[in-house]
Enzyme design. Sequence first.
Site, PDB file in Angstrom:
ATOM      1  N   CYS A  79       0.839  -1.200   0.000  1.00 12.31           N
ATOM      2  CA  CYS A  79       0.000   0.000   0.000  1.00 12.31           C
ATOM      3  C   CYS A  79       0.876   1.253   0.000  1.00 12.31           C
ATOM      4  O   CYS A  79       1.459   1.579  -1.032  1.00 12.31           O
ATOM      5  CB  CYS A  79      -1.009  -0.042   1.150  1.00 12.31           C
ATOM      6  SG  CYS A  79      -2.386   1.111   0.928  1.00 12.31           S
ATOM      7  N   HIS A 168      -3.975  -4.923   0.263  1.00 11.14           N
ATOM      8  CA  HIS A 168      -3.533  -5.485   1.539  1.00 11.14           C
ATOM      9  C   HIS A 168      -3.638  -7.012   1.531  1.00 11.14           C
ATOM     10  O   HIS A 168      -4.684  -7.560   1.868  1.00 11.14           O
ATOM     11  CB  HIS A 168      -4.390  -4.920   2.673  1.00 11.14           C
ATOM     12  CG  HIS A 168      -4.088  -3.504   3.003  1.00 11.14           C
ATOM     13  ND1 HIS A 168      -3.401  -3.137   4.126  1.00 11.14           N
ATOM     14  CD2 HIS A 168      -4.356  -2.353   2.333  1.00 11.14           C
ATOM     15  CE1 HIS A 168      -3.268  -1.817   4.154  1.00 11.14           C
ATOM     16  NE2 HIS A 168      -3.841  -1.322   3.071  1.00 11.14           N
ATOM     17  N   GLU A 170      -2.470  -8.888   3.670  1.00 14.69           N
ATOM     18  CA  GLU A 170      -2.585  -9.298   5.073  1.00 14.69           C
ATOM     19  C   GLU A 170      -3.998  -9.135   5.616  1.00 14.69           C
ATOM     20  O   GLU A 170      -4.267  -9.501   6.763  1.00 14.69           O
ATOM     21  CB  GLU A 170      -1.585  -8.515   5.931  1.00 14.69           C
ATOM     22  CG  GLU A 170      -1.958  -7.080   6.222  1.00 14.69           C
ATOM     23  CD  GLU A 170      -1.743  -6.095   5.084  1.00 14.69           C
ATOM     24  OE1 GLU A 170      -1.931  -4.896   5.332  1.00 14.69           O
ATOM     25  OE2 GLU A 170      -1.417  -6.489   3.949  1.00 14.69           O
TER      26      GLU A 170
END
Length: 187
Positions: A79, A168, A170
């Site tokens: 990001c 993202h 994650e």
Amino acid sequence: MILLIDNYDSFTWNLYQYFCELGADVLVKRNDALTLADIDALKPQKIVISPGPCTPDEAGISLDVIRHYAGRLPILGVCLGHQAMAQAFGGKVVRAAKVMHGKTSPITHNGEGVFRGLANPLTVTRYHSLVVEPDSLPACFDVTAWSETREIMGIRHRQWDLEGVQFHPESILSEQGHQLLANFLHR
């Protein structure tokens, strides 16, 4: 050891957790809590530049880390880290056409680098209001992933082991996030 540079974002700890689950030794340091000399002393094998709530210009040591270690260590930008990677080489970061905060969307990718072996299209979670301006992307980068509206979702340096993703991996809502991070970890 992976050095994870925290740009004051809670998602940093999701990245930390995912990398630990993949067996990595990870050290987290805030973007204003270390110098390049400190990083040299730590001797990391890889560096990850985390997401954050600001622009690359406000991301502490992140731009300097990318410029200094490019070609010396593998670096993954997530990001804000992705945006910083493009900007470090002369790219421009601009307002996105549409703010994407906690939104999932399909992206298309080239199946290389961190995208090796992943579903295509791949559903990912996006939390950003800025993007890399496509016309400004330095020639040393290839676009590796893009949204349905052709916003850049991934870049990879043509010569060095530098890769960035705008989304993202994650986030729990992103498909195959562990595998994407494993692709970075195990190369």
